[in-house]
Design an enzyme around this catalytic site. Structure first.
Site, mmCIF file in Angstrom:
data_model
loop_
_atom_site.group_PDB
_atom_site.id
_atom_site.type_symbol
_atom_site.label_atom_id
_atom_site.label_comp_id
_atom_site.label_asym_id
_atom_site.label_seq_id
_atom_site.Cartn_x
_atom_site.Cartn_y
_atom_site.Cartn_z
ATOM 1 C CG ASP A 414 -17.869 3.499 -6.377
ATOM 2 O OD1 ASP A 414 -16.716 3.223 -6.324
ATOM 3 O OD2 ASP A 414 -18.485 3.676 -5.391
ATOM 4 C CB THR A 416 -16.962 0.671 -1.840
ATOM 5 O OG1 THR A 416 -15.737 -0.184 -2.062
ATOM 6 C CG2 THR A 416 -17.210 0.451 -0.333
ATOM 7 C CG PHE A 553 -1.747 -5.415 2.304
ATOM 8 C CD1 PHE A 553 -1.775 -6.650 1.963
ATOM 9 C CD2 PHE A 553 -2.123 -4.429 1.523
ATOM 10 C CE1 PHE A 553 -2.302 -7.058 1.090
ATOM 11 C CE2 PHE A 553 -2.781 -4.715 0.326
ATOM 12 C CZ PHE A 553 -2.908 -6.043 -0.022
ATOM 13 C CE LYS A 576 -4.365 -9.916 7.672
ATOM 14 N NZ LYS A 576 -5.781 -9.815 8.486
ATOM 15 C CB THR A 687 -13.167 0.356 -7.400
ATOM 16 O OG1 THR A 687 -13.202 0.172 -5.616
ATOM 17 C CG2 THR A 687 -12.315 -0.473 -7.719
ATOM 18 C CG ASP A 689 -11.962 -1.539 -2.255
ATOM 19 O OD1 ASP A 689 -11.881 -0.297 -1.630
ATOM 20 O OD2 ASP A 689 -13.050 -2.142 -2.322
ATOM 21 N NE ARG A 798 -4.969 1.276 -3.785
ATOM 22 C CZ ARG A 798 -5.446 1.687 -2.548
ATOM 23 N NH1 ARG A 798 -6.549 1.178 -2.190
ATOM 24 N NH2 ARG A 798 -4.682 2.407 -1.854
ATOM 25 C CE LYS A 804 -13.816 5.894 -8.420
ATOM 26 N NZ LYS A 804 -14.695 5.598 -7.626
#
Length: 1119
Positions: A414, A416, A553, A576, A687, A689, A798, A804
């Site tokens: 993993d 994070t 986003f 941004k 992950t 993320d 993602r 996983k």
């Protein structure tokens, strides 16, 4: 006609069996819909009980016994024990039954204790108090009694007891903030929204009066997807229908933050919650060594059956002569003569099986269990793996997989909380080519310590200063941050000059880091109040901007924007995002200078974002509003239309600058990954993320290198091309270089050669795993695996927790069948931890779920290096020697047989398997490549097994025939007596005990006083025991076949000569093999051993030799 049958069928298939329908209806507060609205169909759902345990009180004994007797060895010893009970056999049933009972009992106690801990954790979770609404009042009950349809109240910092639809909160805007660290590993705050028509219900009475039904999909494990709708009934009007999505769903395991309380209705409970559906069932894991033991056992069983068959046939051939079948001193009874021939043959076959049973090392399994159990303490006692910051040390939840730590080929980690500390820090920003580092550097000038930075004197000019302040305002406004409601951080006291800091919360830790970083540069974001964003500028003046639109986003656009109106009426769009999504939309600005800085920061592993803006005239803004409104109200393809609208709005931008944020890696994370790669282990990062975040971390921890060519298999790529085309294109790219990709590339030893890194997201993985229209999915999987094999590193982003586990299973079941290890710190990692051959939990900030469900737990990721390269290496070396040694040393008086397996030979190999270090711990840690010497179960391959078996057969032949031919026609005692059978057997047994013990001494590299005591003590104990056993009349024995046998043998000079000669001849082949192999074909480990001995000999040289070094110095010339 009796309608009861019809009624039962309707009730079963429409109400109870949910797998027959695709959706479910929930009645909020268990209130039936108004008459005439819709039919009321009561439905049955599971309660809110969570079950992670494996056994119950009633099924523990049968289920555990069934699992244990699935082991070939346990089942075999059970059969032998039963045979010894049923028929008359040469040996006592105790010799098989006692070791079997010991192994079964110890294993059952260990597994029962582990499951009791899981029961204890389940009970603690299921008995947690929950507040729910009943008849307008707040009632408290246990979590396990919660039902679907109950309205629940959750307070701040409490965990949601089940999956809830968010109805209302204490916040006026109907929002709440949650953390989902235990679900997807992200500890940042996420904002959820209450149903529009219920967010005004703030009291128990209000919420109890709600009349509504919810229609939603059946439970499924995807954490990021939810589809449903709510029908809110008023007194007379038709129901108001509102759509429900993932933003309205509060998941079990998530925690409420920054919100006093919320009300929600339970829709999924117990084992139907998304968290529970992402749990993998815990199955029994078996190591590669244990599988090899079972295979070798089958070989020896075949040898045993063959020996028993041959001896049974030879017996009846020999007894074919009448005088041999019934000698004069042993006549058969009439019943024995009339006994069935086949029954007699079968009984004799079983008797031979029991007689030769000692070829199967019954004590090996007992010794292996003891070695694993005692050996596991070396991990828990390791002071190097103790973390002083947390006060935690390593934990061993199962000792069955110690040696598997030395066989790992893939590590799935993993990100994070495992690789990173999940602690973002603003490092710098670049505005029009000028670099700004908070409290350190401004325009390349080193600044003194200060609470803020005044850029007036150092700014190149008025225009540049205006752009600089516009950049700071853009970062203060372009985000979705919420400010914590706290009196201590309110109003002007949020000024950095006052020493107070704002408490920011956001779903993205990057946003918080950016806003906090800009605060140190003089601009502070205060709050969002009544749709106005307030910021504090350098002069401590409050500026207010009206928030007009947020362009959220998403991972495809890789950017976000806000549209705001200033106090002077000017309308700005601030944007941004990733450099790849901003630069193509820029028409003005110092692009080259900023791009070079972004590339430099990216190489250093920093997370970079670019900032741009444009001014909108009122007419343009009206067009933007019309475009966005049309997309927002669309019922079909809403996401696609919004994306098209964003694409039209976010263009013709002016580039302001870029930022760099660092996600701090855990201590020595990069060093650990580099060591694992040098050991030949492939490392994958899995992950939840975003791709950009995860990729930056992979660069920082050296998983991706500067020369790594990144290949993308993502949703964006598949939208541009078909999955088939993308896979084949990637396959061509990696296979083009496959000839140059060697194991060294995988281990990261060559920094100059081209290697590839693959990035894949959860949606792309779902397409790969999804069966094709023709019903097959194997082709895509194989192609994907082929690409992965030729990549030095893989990043999966993602990922849902179950995905996983799918990745781990996919690699685990590939044709190479590699040994996999999964490591993580959150509940979202539990599925992959359970799926992998070895699961390791990091004792981190995100709860104990991972540590509790893992095989091993460590305080930090850096400890994985020693866990594998030192402990795993040594465990495998020790147990492989133990297994081969037992098959090698594997008849006689019962006392001798029992002690042979316990004291004479088992105790030395047990101590060897606990303490042996073929090379030092420092060497193993310093040279990770030694791990490759034991890869792929190298020490338990067929070649090694056959060599040990040959050695055992050779020694057995030397023992027996050497002694037989030596004394065939020889008188060996002073009175002319010849050796009898017992004396001959004792001599052979003595040679065997000394040979197998001395062989172990030859294999020992790491000598301690314990080794000396056990090895030489076991030989001494054998001699003393033999003297006592054969030299004393024991009153509790009815007969003593061994009386005075050992003493008589030792009184013979030729016996001493034979013992020494046979031991020497038996050990000679192994000594020669070791010497030749070390000289001609040394392994990396043997080279290290040789160099270590040379260094030790130099270090141990006497002090008198040291002055000889002066001879190496140039001497002065004599004149």
């Amino acid at each position: 006609m009796d309608c009861s049958l019809v009624r039962t069928l309707v009730h079963r298939y429409c109400a109870g069996e949910e797998n027959c329908v695709d959706s479910r209806t929930i009645y909020v507060g268990h209130r039936e819909p108004p008459p005439g609205a819709e039919a009321y169909i009561p439905q049955r759902h599971p309660d809110n009980r969570i079950v992670s345990s494996k056994y119950t009180f009633w099924n523990f004994i049968p289920k555990n016994l069934f699992e244990q007797f699935r082991r070939i060895a346990n089942f075999y010893f059970l059969i032998i024990f039963l045979v010894q009970l049923i028929i008359d056999t040469p040996t006592s049933p105790v010799t098989s039954g006692l070791p079997l009972f010991f192994v079964i009992t110890v294993t059952a106690i260990k597994q029962g204790y582990e499951d009791w801990l899981r029961h204890k954790a389940d009970n603690a979770m299921n008995q947690c108090p929950v507040h729910f609404i009943q008849h307008g009042k707040l009632v408290r009950k246990q979590s396990r009694k919660l039902r679907v349809g109950d309205i629940v109240m959750v307070k701040e910092d409490e965990t949601f007891p089940c999956d809830l639809i968010f109805l209302s909160s204490s916040r006026g805007d109907g929002t709440c903030h949650v953390t989902t660290a235990s679900l997807d590993g992200e500890s940042s705050h996420k904002t959820h929204y209450a149903v529009q028509d219920t967010k005004g219900f703030h009291t128990e009475e209000d919420i109890d009066g709600l009349h509504a039904t919810i229609e939603c999909e059946q439970p499924q494990p995807d954490l990021y997807k939810f589809v449903g709708r709510i029908n809110v009934y008023s007194d007379r009007n038709d129901p108001v229908v509102r759509p429900l999505g993932s933003e309205n769903l509060l998941l079990r395991g998530a925690t409420l933050k920054n919100t006093e309380k919320i009300f929600g209705v339970a829709i999924y409970t117990g084992m139907e919650t998304k968290m529970a559906l992402n749990y993998q069932s815990k199955s029994q894991k078996r190591s590669a060594v244990e599988k090899s033991m079972n295979v070798f056992l089958i070989v020896y069983l075949c040898i045993l059956v063959s020996k028993a068959l041959i001896n049974t046939v030879l017996k009846y051939v020999w007894q074919s002569e009448p005088f041999r079948d019934e000698p004069w001193y042993n006549h058969k009874t009439e019943s024995e003569r009339q006994r069935n021939l086949f029954l007699r043959a079968f009984t004799d076959f079983l008797a031979f099986m029991v007689l030769f049973n000692y070829i199967i090392p019954v004590s090996m399994y007992v010794t292996v269990e003891m070695q694993k159990f005692l050996g596991s303490y070396f991990i828990t006692w390791d002071e190097d793996m103790f973390d002083e910051d947390t006060g935690e040390g390593p934990l061993v939840n199962t000792s069955d997989l110690n040696e598997e730590l030395g066989q790992v080929e893939y590590v799935f980690t993993d990100k994070t909380g495992t690789l990173t500390e999940n602690n973002m820090e603003f490092k710098e920003c670049c505005i029009e080519g000028h670099v700004y580092v908070p409290h350190a550097v401004c325009n390349g000038q080193v600044l003194p310590d200060a609470s803020g930075i005044d850029m007036i004197d150092s700014s190149p000019g008025a225009g540049a200063r205006e752009r600089e302040e516009l950049f700071f305002r853009a970062l203060c406004l372009c985000h979705t941050i919420q400010v914590k409601d706290d009196d201590d951080v309110d109003g002007p006291r949020k000024s950095p000059d006052s020493g107070k800091s704002c408490v920011y919360i956001s779903s993205s830790p990057d946003e918080v880091a950016l806003v906090e970083g800009i605060q140190r540069l003089g601009f502070t974001y205060l709050r969002l109040k009544e749709n106005y964003m307030e910021i504090l500028n350098r002069e401590n003046g409050v500026e207010r901007f009206e928030l007009l639109e947020i362009l959220s986003f998403d991972s495809v656009r890789r950017r976000m924007s806000v549209i705001v109106r200033s106090a002077t009426g000017e309308i700005y769009l601030f944007c941004k995002g990733a450099d790849s999504s901003i630069f193509p939309r820029v028409i003005e600005g110092k692009v080259d200078q900023i791009r070079s800085r972004v590339e430099r920061n990216a190489v250093e592993g920093l997370r970079t974002l670019c900032v741009a803006y444009k001014r909108l005239i009122p007419e343009e803004y009206e067009g933007v509003c019309t475009l966005l409104q049309a997309a927002k109200v669309a019922l079909q393809d809403r996401e696609k239309k919004l994306a098209e609208a964003y694409e039209q709005i976010e263009k013709d931008l002016i580039l302001l600058g870029a930022t760099a944020v660092e996600d701090r890696l855990q201590e020595k994370a990069a060093d650990t990954i580099e060591a694992l790669q040098k050991a030949g282990i492939k490392v994958w990062v899995l992950t939840g993320d975003k791709m950009e975040t995860a990729a930056a971390t992979c660069y920082a921890c050296k998983l991706f290198r500067r020369n790594t060519q990144l290949l993308e298999l993502t949703t964006k790529k598949i939208e541009e091309q078909s999955l088939h085309d993308v896979l084949f294109e990637l396959s061509k790219t990696v296979l083009r270089h496959s000839g140059s990709l060697t194991r060294d590339n995988f281990s990261g030893l060559s920094a100059d050669m081209q290697d590839h890194g693959l990035i894949i997201d959860g949606a792309a993985l779902s397409l790969i795993m999804k069966p094709r229209e023709d019903g097959s999915c194997g082709n895509y999987r194989e192609l994907f695996l082929e690409i992965c094999r030729n990549c030095s590193a893989v990043l999966c982003c993602r990922m849902a927790p179950l995905q996983k586990a799918q990745i781990v299973k996919l690699i685990k079941l590939s044709k190479e069948h590699p040994i996999t290890l999964a490591i993580g710190d959150g509940a979202n990692d539990v599925s992959m931890i359970l799926e992998a051959h070895v699961g390791i939990g990091v004792i981190g900030k995100e709860g104990r779920q991972a540590a509790r469900n893992s095989d091993y737990a460590i305080p930090k990721f850096k400890h994985l290096k020693k866990m594998l390269l030192v402990h795993g290496h040594l465990y495998y070396i020790r147990i492989s020697e133990l297994v081969q040694y037992f098959f090698y040393k594997t008849l006689y008086d019962t006392a001798y047989l029992t002690l042979y397996n316990i004291s004479f030979t088992s105790l030395p190999i047990l101590l060897y398997s606990l303490m042996e270090q073929h090379v030092s711990i420092d060497t193993l840690r310093r040279d990770p490549s030694l791990y490759r010497d034991i890869a792929k179960n190298a020490l338990l391959r067929w070649r090694v097994f056959i060599y040990w078996t040959f050695l055992g057969v050779f020694d057995a032949l030397v023992f027996f025939f050497g002694a037989y031919f030596m004394f065939e026609n020889t008188t060996v005692t002073s009175n002319g007596q010849i050796f009898g059978n017992w004396t001959f057997g004792t001599l052979v047994f003595t040679v065997m005990v000394f040979t197998v013990t001395l062989k172990l001494a030859l294999d020992t590299h790491y000598w301690t006083w314990i080794n000396h005591f056990v090895i030489w003590g076991s030989l001494l104990f054998y001699v003393v025991f033999s003297l006592l056993w054969g030299g004393i009349i024991w009153p509790f024995l009815s007969y003593q076949r061994m009386y005075f046998v050992f003493i008589q043998m030792l009184s013979s000079g030729p016996a001493w000569l034979v013992i020494i000669l046979l031991i020497t001849v038996s050990l000679l082949p192994d000594v020669l093999k070791k010497v030749l192999c070390r000289q001609l074909w040394p392994s990396a480990t043997e080279k290290v051993q040789q160099s270590t001995k040379l260094k030790a000999s130099v270090t141990a040289a006497p002090n008198t030799d040291r002055p000889l070094l002066k001879d190496l110095l140039p001497r002065p010339r004599r004149h």
